[in-house]
Scaffold this active site. Structure first.
Site, PDB file in Angstrom:
ATOM      1  N   SER A   1      71.923 100.842  54.485  1.00  0.00           N
ATOM      2  CA  SER A   1      71.261 100.306  55.682  1.00  0.00           C
ATOM      3  C   SER A   1      71.300  98.800  55.853  1.00  0.00           C
ATOM      4  CB  SER A   1      69.808 100.747  55.718  1.00  0.00           C
ATOM      5  OG  SER A   1      69.737 102.051  56.200  1.00  0.00           O
TER       6      SER A   1
ATOM      7  N   SER B   1      70.150 101.732  58.890  1.00  0.00           N
ATOM      8  CA  SER B   1      68.925 101.702  59.656  1.00  0.00           C
ATOM      9  C   SER B   1      68.500 100.305  60.102  1.00  0.00           C
ATOM     10  CB  SER B   1      67.790 102.318  58.838  1.00  0.00           C
ATOM     11  OG  SER B   1      67.489 101.508  57.702  1.00  0.00           O
TER      12      SER B   1
ATOM     13  N   LYS C   1      62.416  93.041  59.430  1.00  0.00           N
ATOM     14  CA  LYS C   1      62.533  94.478  59.699  1.00  0.00           C
ATOM     15  C   LYS C   1      61.128  95.099  59.719  1.00  0.00           C
ATOM     16  CE  LYS C   1      65.079  98.568  58.011  1.00  0.00           C
ATOM     17  NZ  LYS C   1      65.958  99.124  56.971  1.00  0.00           N
TER      18      LYS C   1
HETATM   19  N1  GLN Z   1      72.094 106.140  56.538  1.00  0.00           N
HETATM   20  C1  GLN Z   1      71.434 106.459  55.295  1.00  0.00           C
HETATM   21  C2  GLN Z   1      70.329 107.451  55.543  1.00  0.00           C
HETATM   22  O1  GLN Z   1      70.153 107.820  56.646  1.00  0.00           O
HETATM   23  C3  GLN Z   1      70.925 105.232  54.623  1.00  0.00           C
HETATM   24  C4  GLN Z   1      69.686 104.701  55.198  1.00  0.00           C
HETATM   25  C5  GLN Z   1      69.181 103.519  54.454  1.00  0.00           C
HETATM   26  O2  GLN Z   1      69.906 102.895  53.682  1.00  0.00           O
HETATM   27  N2  GLN Z   1      67.904 103.247  54.649  1.00  0.00           N
HETATM   28  O3  GLN Z   1      69.668 107.879  54.656  1.00  0.00           O
END
Ligand code: GLN
Length: 493
Positions: free
Chosen positions: A183, A159, A79
């Site tokens: 995410s 994400s 990532k």
């Molecule tokens: N969807 C969540 C956010 O937008 C979690 C994102 C994540 O876990 N990095 O904050």
């Protein structure tokens, strides 16, 4: 010849060890697959073929010398949030343009020390903020899955959308990901892959671009439960450079697979039965309960009464920490700089041009909830709620529950630029309804594919465990995986 990219990590490990294939052949197979598929899927933002081949050659040397590491010759995607020395590390943000760190994150260093091969950097929501991978500066990732009989492009979740899509489309053997509110687990669920967010402190956060430091945790996305266990074993470590990493031995997670569930108690929290949840998700949950019962587990109804406050509290705590962490991007030290008439003007112009809409929204919310006069009303209140959420779980575990079973997501993958979600950020935030509690409480959570919906798209269940008891999640998920089978998309790319 069979397609080497179809091998799981466990299978590739065996064939490499038996010298039936070489690490270079395996790496070349992935590099060709990426070249063919990436224009359509957009999972990789950078491919590092030379580095990959050099690493694979070195792996073949170590295998020949009988010095193979635990991940020797296994090609992985990383990532874009993980610092990789001399390689594109931009959290998929415009503000980090051209940034190539002089250091390596601890998690990726652990993987390379075990012999893994880096294929490149994976697309993600900008600074890991999002649930659909649409906030990336590098454009959306397409889910390798499509609904039956449809040509509509779907999101891979976020994400870690690039990580999940690359694993599902056979563009890497496994991937690193991070999870602040879901995410890892949500994109894994949208792509029929397995993802685990380990206990806070299990993996070092050193060298991972910070989003919300008290919630962020690294973990793997993999094709199956065994591969996820293999990857987490290598990723996890205590680290003097991250004082929140924990000095506990890292167990052999793979050894937990196949262990009996007899005598285990699985909690079913009634608060996860939310309004408007599709019938199919409820049916999937019931199916999961039946599988675990058949395997000898006892099912108990439990209550986690503060669950309904988790999402609003998360969307105060996470932006608050983000607004502070992202203050460092000022045009002086990293990446993009837009010149101005003085230094303040330069900061403002750089940040205005460098951050995308969602990141700006989070910085504004975060700054607001931390500001004098609002701090007590929002931030402090959210921290109190966080303690209550953690206590709910502690009470359930103290009452003898070994793990908790819930749905992973409130729906299957949705369309790219879905009108309903794109127009209303709160609807997007609702994607995290089943996952954020786990981050708020610092617990481990795993999502495992459990079936397909009426559109032919994958759906997953989530297992939540006690701190540092990831082994229980792996052995329980393995039972679900054996009952449900594994799921792969039909190739359209
Ligand atoms: N969807 C969540 C956010 O937008 C979690 C994102 C994540 O876990 N990095 O904050």
């Amino acid at each position: 010849m069979t397609d080497l990219t179809r091998l799981t990590i466990a299978e590739a490990r065996e064939q490499l060890g038996a010298k039936e294939i070489t690490a270079v052949e395996l790496t070349d197979a992935y590099l060709s697959a990426i070249e063919a598929a990436n224009p359509a899927i957009n999972a990789y933002v950078t491919v590092t073929p030379e580095k990959a081949r050099d690493m694979a050659k070195a792996s073949d040397g170590r295998i020949a010398a009988g010095q193979a590491g635990a991940l020797e010759g296994i090609p992985l995607g990383i990532k874009d949030l993980f610092a990789t020395e001399g390689v594109h590390t931009q959290a998929c943000s415009h503000i980090l343009d051209g940034f190539e760190p002089k250091y390596e994150s601890t998690v990726t260093q652990n993987l390379w020390n075990d012999g893994a091969v880096m294929l490149g950097k994976l697309n993600m929501d900008e600074f890991a903020m999002g649930s659909s991978n649409e906030s990336s500066y590098y454009g959306p990732v397409k889910n390798p899955w499509r609904a039956t009989g449809s040509n509509l492009d779907l999101v891979p979740g976020g994400s870690s959308g690039g990580s999940a899509a690359a694993v599902a489309a056979f563009l890497c053997a496994g991937a690193t990901a991070t999870d602040t509110g879901g995410s890892i687990r949500q994109p894994a669920a949208f792509t029929g892959t397995v993802g685990i967010k380990p206990t806070y402190g299990r993996c070092s956060r050193w060298g991972i671009v910070a989003f919300a430091s008290s919630l962020d945790q690294a973990g793997p996305i993999a094709r199956d439960v065994r591969d996820a266990a293999i990857l987490l074993k290598s990723m996890a470590s205590v680290d003097a450079k991250d004082t929140t990493s924990v000095d506990l031995p890292v167990p052999d997670y793979e050894a937990a697979l196949g262990q009996s569930l007899k005598g285990m108690r699985i909690g079913i929290p009634r608060e996860y039965r939310v309004d408007g949840m599709p019938e199919e998700i409820e049916a999937l949950w019931q199916q999961g309960i039946a599988w675990l019962k058949d395997a000898g587990a006892e099912i108990v109804d439990i209550s986690l009464p503060h669950t309904k406050y988790a999402l609003p509290a998360y969307y105060i705590v996470a932006p608050a920490e983000a607004s502070s962490n992202l203050a460092r991007y000022d045009g002086v030290r990293y990446g993009l700089r837009i010149d101005g008439k003085d230094i303040v003007d330069m900061y403002e112009k750089t940040r205005a041009a460098g951050f995308g809409t969602e990141v700006k929204r989070r910085i504004m919310i975060g700054t607001y909830v931390l500001s004098a006069g609002y701090y007590d009303a929002y931030y402090l209140q959210a921290q109190k709620v966080r303690t209550l959420i953690k206590r709910d779980f502690e009470l359930a575990f103290n009452a003898g529950v070994d793990a908790i079973l819930t749905p992973a997501t409130p729906s299957s993958a949705f369309g790219i630029a879905d009108e309903d979600l794109a127009s209303d950020p709160v609807k997007m935030y609702l994607q995290d309804i089943f996952t954020v509690t786990v981050n708020m409480a610092g617990l481990p959570g795993l999502s495992v594919p459990a079936g397909l919906d009426h559109k032919g798209l994958p759906l997953s269940l989530q297992l939540i465990g006690k701190p540092f008891e990831e082994e229980i999640l792996f052995k329980t998920a393995h039972v679900i995986e054996k009952a449900a089978g594994r799921f792969s998309p039909n190739k359209w790319w």
